[in-house]
Motif scaffolding. Structure first.
Motif, PDB file in Angstrom:
ATOM      1  N   ASN A 150    -129.362  33.629 -18.572  1.00 39.27           N
ATOM      2  CA  ASN A 150    -130.605  33.066 -18.029  1.00 39.27           C
ATOM      3  C   ASN A 150    -130.306  32.079 -16.909  1.00 39.27           C
ATOM      4  O   ASN A 150    -129.574  31.106 -17.103  1.00 39.27           O
ATOM      5  N   GLY A 151    -130.872  32.330 -15.739  1.00 38.65           N
ATOM      6  CA  GLY A 151    -130.799  31.340 -14.679  1.00 38.65           C
ATOM      7  C   GLY A 151    -131.731  30.176 -14.972  1.00 38.65           C
ATOM      8  O   GLY A 151    -132.576  30.235 -15.876  1.00 38.65           O
ATOM      9  N   VAL A 319    -120.436  22.039 -15.028  1.00 33.17           N
ATOM     10  CA  VAL A 319    -119.082  22.501 -14.711  1.00 33.17           C
ATOM     11  C   VAL A 319    -119.058  24.020 -14.823  1.00 33.17           C
ATOM     12  O   VAL A 319    -119.912  24.615 -15.495  1.00 33.17           O
ATOM     13  N   PRO A 320    -118.096  24.683 -14.176  1.00 33.68           N
ATOM     14  CA  PRO A 320    -118.016  26.146 -14.279  1.00 33.68           C
ATOM     15  C   PRO A 320    -117.804  26.580 -15.733  1.00 33.68           C
ATOM     16  O   PRO A 320    -117.015  25.971 -16.461  1.00 33.68           O
ATOM     17  N   ARG A 321    -118.491  27.652 -16.128  1.00 33.47           N
ATOM     18  CA  ARG A 321    -118.404  28.084 -17.517  1.00 33.47           C
ATOM     19  C   ARG A 321    -116.992  28.533 -17.889  1.00 33.47           C
ATOM     20  O   ARG A 321    -116.561  28.376 -19.032  1.00 33.47           O
ATOM     21  N   ARG A 322    -116.246  29.047 -16.937  1.00 32.69           N
ATOM     22  CA  ARG A 322    -114.878  29.483 -17.243  1.00 32.69           C
ATOM     23  C   ARG A 322    -113.984  28.305 -17.647  1.00 32.69           C
ATOM     24  O   ARG A 322    -112.915  28.502 -18.251  1.00 32.69           O
ATOM     25  N   GLN A 323    -114.398  27.085 -17.308  1.00 32.43           N
ATOM     26  CA  GLN A 323    -113.624  25.889 -17.652  1.00 32.43           C
ATOM     27  C   GLN A 323    -114.337  25.026 -18.694  1.00 32.43           C
ATOM     28  O   GLN A 323    -113.993  23.864 -18.885  1.00 32.43           O
ATOM     29  N   ALA A 324    -115.295  25.616 -19.380  1.00 33.57           N
ATOM     30  CA  ALA A 324    -116.160  24.843 -20.273  1.00 33.57           C
ATOM     31  C   ALA A 324    -115.382  24.116 -21.356  1.00 33.57           C
ATOM     32  O   ALA A 324    -115.583  22.918 -21.589  1.00 33.57           O
ATOM     33  N   VAL A 325    -114.506  24.810 -22.058  1.00 32.07           N
ATOM     34  CA  VAL A 325    -113.809  24.197 -23.192  1.00 32.07           C
ATOM     35  C   VAL A 325    -112.948  23.032 -22.729  1.00 32.07           C
ATOM     36  O   VAL A 325    -112.968  21.944 -23.338  1.00 32.07           O
ATOM     37  N   ASP A 326    -112.201  23.216 -21.653  1.00 34.60           N
ATOM     38  CA  ASP A 326    -111.364  22.121 -21.153  1.00 34.60           C
ATOM     39  C   ASP A 326    -112.215  20.920 -20.748  1.00 34.60           C
ATOM     40  O   ASP A 326    -111.837  19.767 -21.003  1.00 34.60           O
ATOM     41  N   ILE A 350    -125.914  28.034 -18.453  1.00 33.80           N
ATOM     42  CA  ILE A 350    -126.913  28.494 -17.481  1.00 33.80           C
ATOM     43  C   ILE A 350    -126.218  29.483 -16.553  1.00 33.80           C
ATOM     44  O   ILE A 350    -125.083  29.245 -16.119  1.00 33.80           O
ATOM     45  N   ASP A 351    -126.872  30.565 -16.232  1.00 29.79           N
ATOM     46  CA  ASP A 351    -126.258  31.585 -15.391  1.00 29.79           C
ATOM     47  C   ASP A 351    -126.219  31.129 -13.925  1.00 29.79           C
ATOM     48  O   ASP A 351    -126.934  30.207 -13.516  1.00 29.79           O
ATOM     49  N   ALA A 352    -125.412  31.819 -13.141  1.00 26.95           N
ATOM     50  CA  ALA A 352    -125.282  31.513 -11.717  1.00 26.95           C
ATOM     51  C   ALA A 352    -126.550  31.884 -10.961  1.00 26.95           C
ATOM     52  O   ALA A 352    -127.360  32.702 -11.410  1.00 26.95           O
ATOM     53  N   GLN A 363    -122.039  29.914  -9.506  1.00 31.84           N
ATOM     54  CA  GLN A 363    -121.147  29.788 -10.653  1.00 31.84           C
ATOM     55  C   GLN A 363    -121.931  29.709 -11.965  1.00 31.84           C
ATOM     56  O   GLN A 363    -122.796  28.854 -12.122  1.00 31.84           O
ATOM     57  N   PRO A 364    -121.668  30.628 -12.912  1.00 25.30           N
ATOM     58  CA  PRO A 364    -122.185  30.424 -14.266  1.00 25.30           C
ATOM     59  C   PRO A 364    -121.674  29.074 -14.763  1.00 25.30           C
ATOM     60  O   PRO A 364    -120.494  28.746 -14.582  1.00 25.30           O
TER      61      PRO A 364
END
Length: 445
Positions: A150-151, A319-326, A350-352, A363-364
Motif C-alpha cells: 500500500n502506498g 528508512v528503506p525497507r531493505r534496511q528495516a531490521v538494522d 509503506i510501499d514506494a 523506495q519501499p
C-alpha cells in the motif's frame, strides 16, 4: 453519480471532544494545534465558503497559509500574517463510478468521506491511524497508513484543483500532467490553496483485526518481512524495553489467511487493547477478529472518540525497507534514552511511490514512529540522537511531525528538491505561501 452531495458531520461527532476544538475557529483564545503543543503565530483566521472566496482572500493578502484539521506537530501550516480555513468547504463534489474516482472539497476528513463511499460500494486503498485528519492536509504531507503493498494516502490522489498566488484556479491530474503532477501532490503547503482533491477508489471490502502481545525482538529481526506481510496492514508497537514488541496489530481483508494463534512467539490478545497498555481501548477500532467495513478497521482509532492519547508530541522517520531490521535495532540501542520520554512507538511499512517530496519516493519504506510525552525540552534532546543512529540509512522525516535534521541534509536525501523549489517558484514567485518552515527546510535559509 454526478450531483453535488453535501455531507454534514453528525451531531454525535460534533459533540465529541476529538472534533469540537478543531471546529472552533472563532475564539478569543490563541489558536493551537489539536495536541496543544503548538500555538499559531497569528489569530487572523479567515473562513472561506467557496472557491471564489478563496480567490478573493488570496488576492487581498500578500501572505497567508491554509490551516486544516491542525494535526501537524510543527509549524508547517503556521503564519505570522494570515490563516485561511476551508472548514466550511467539506462536500463530496462528484463520484464517478466508471472511472472509480471521487472528487471532494479539500477540508473533508477521511472519517466523513469513508462511510459515504462504503454506502456507494467503494473504498479507499489506505487510511491513516486517525480518521480525523483532512484529506488535503494528509496528502500534502504524504501521511501514510500502512501495508507492504500500500502506498501512502497521497498515492490515491488522481487530481488537484488549487488557487495560485495570482488568485487563478488551476488543475493538475495524473493522467495529463506528468512531472508537474508528481511534483505538486506532496506540496507541503507551498503550491497554493488546494480546494478540491480527486481520489482513486476500489470496490468496498470487509476486514478483521487481530492483536498479539509480546513478540520477541529476535523473532521480529529474523522474520520481519513475513510478519509485516501477514495482513493487509500491520503495525508493531513497542516501548523499546525487554527485548520485545509490546503489540502486533494485524489488519486483514476477509479473504486473507487468519494468523496462527502462536504468532512467532507472541500471544493472541483475548480483549481489545490500546497501543498504550495503560489506556482504555474504548476509543480503538474493533479487534478480536470481528468482521467490519474497511474504514472501521484500517484506522487504529474510531472517528467519534478522542484520537490517540490526546496530549502528546509525535516524530516519525522513514528508512528503506531493505534496511528495516538494522535501523530498528539501531534505535533499540537507545532504549534507555528514549523510554523515559515515550508513550509508545509504532513500526509500519509503506510501499514506494513516484511523488517528488514523499519520504517513500522510489523506495519501499518502514516508518519508525514515536508518540512522546508532551515534554519538548526532553524530546528535543533525544531527536538528534535518533537521527544520528538512522543517518546511515538515509533517514527522511515525516513533514508534519517534529524533527531536527538540517536543511542541507534534507536536500541531499531528496533528489528532486531543487526541481521542487522551481515548481514552487513557478506557482508562487513572490512567496505568498512561504513561511518559516518552508524557508528553513526547503529553501535552506
Amino acid at each position: 453519480m454526478k450531483k453535488r452531495t453535501f455531507l454534514k458531520l453528525s451531531s454525535a461527532l460534533l459533540a465529541t471532544p476529538a472534533l469540537s476544538p478543531l471546529m472552533q475557529f472563532t475564539t478569543r483564545d490563541k489558536l493551537k494545534n489539536w495536541a496543544g503543543n503548538l500555538e499559531y503565530s497569528t489569530d487572523r483566521l479567515h473562513p472561506a465558503q467557496s472557491v471564489a472566496q478563496v480567490q478573493e482572500l488570496v488576492r487581498k493578502y500578500p501572505q497567508l497559509k491554509v490551516l486544516g484539521s491542525r494535526h501537524c506537530f510543527n509549524n508547517i501550516a503556521d503564519s505570522t500574517h494570515n490563516l485561511v480555513s476551508l472548514e466550511p468547504m467539506s462536500e463530496v463534489v462528484s463520484l464517478d463510478a466508471n472511472a472509480r474516482t471521487v472528487t471532494v472539497d479539500a477540508a473533508m476528513r477521511y472519517g466523513q468521506l469513508a462511510p459515504y463511499l462504503d454506502r456507494q460500494g467503494f473504498a479507499l486503498h489506505n487510511l491513516a491511524s486517525l480518521p480525523h485528519i483532512s484529506i488535503a492536509g494528509a496528502t500534502a504531507t504524504a501521511t501514510h497508513g500502512s501495508g507492504v503493498k500500500n502506498g501512502n494516502l497521497s498515492t490515491a490522489v488522481a487530481g488537484l484543483e488549487f488557487v495560485t498566488a495570482a488568485g487563478e484556479v488551476r488543475s493538475l491530474s495524473r493522467q495529463t500532467d506528468g512531472d508537474a503532477f508528481r511534483a505538486a501532490v506532496v506540496h507541503l503547503g507551498g503550491l497554493g490553496v488546494v480546494t478540491k482533491v480527486t481520489l482513486d477508489l476500489q470496490p468496498t471490502f470487509q476486514m478483521r483485526q487481530y492483536v498479539f502481545e509480546n513478540l520477541p525482538l529476535a523473532q521480529m529481526a529474523d522474520h520481519f518481512d513475513t510478519i509485516m506481510s501477514s495482513g493487509y496492514s500491520v503495525s508493531l508497537f513497542t516501548d523499546w524495553q525487554k527485548k520485545r514488541l509490546n503489540e502486533v496489530w494485524i489488519k486483514q481483508r476477509t479473504d486473507e489467511k487468519t494468523p496462527d494463534t502462536n504468532f512467532f512467539g507472541a500471544t493472541l490478545a483475548t480483549k481489545n487493547l490500546h497501543p498504550i497498555a495503560e489506556i482504555s481501548a474504548e476509543n480503538c477500532t474493533e479487534q478480536l477478529g470481528v468482521v467490519g467495513p474497511w474504514y472501521e478497521r484500517m484506522p487504529h482509532f474510531r472517528m467519534g472518540f478522542t484520537p490517540s492519547s490526546g496530549k502528546e508530541l509525535q516524530s516519525e522517520y522513514f528508512v528503506p525497507r531493505r534496511q528495516a531490521v538494522d535501523a530498528i535495532l539501531a534505535v533499540e540501542r537507545l532504549r534507555d534514552a528514549i523510554s523515559p520520554h515515550l508513550l509508545i512507538s509504532e513500526l509500519r511499512t509503506i510501499d514506494a511511490d513516484d511523488l517528488w517530496m514523499s519520504p517513500c519516493y522510489k523506495q519501499p519504506s518502514v516508518a519508525i514512529h514515536f508518540t512522546w510525552k508532551q515534554d519538548w525540552p526532553s524530546v528535543r534532546k533525544v531527536l538528534p540522537m535518533i537521527e544520528s543512529e538512522l543517518a546511515p540509512f538515509g533517514v527522511r522525516p515525516h513533514w508534519g511531525k517534529l524533527f531536527s535534521i538540517a536543511p542541507a541534509t534534507l536536500a541531499s536525501r531528496y533528489e528532486k528538491m531543487a526541481d521542487f523549489r522551481q515548481m514552487l517558484q513557478q506557482y508562487d514567485p513572490q512567496g505568498k505561501f512561504r513561511n518559516a518552515f518552508l524557508t528553513q527546510n526547503i529553501y535552506g535559509a
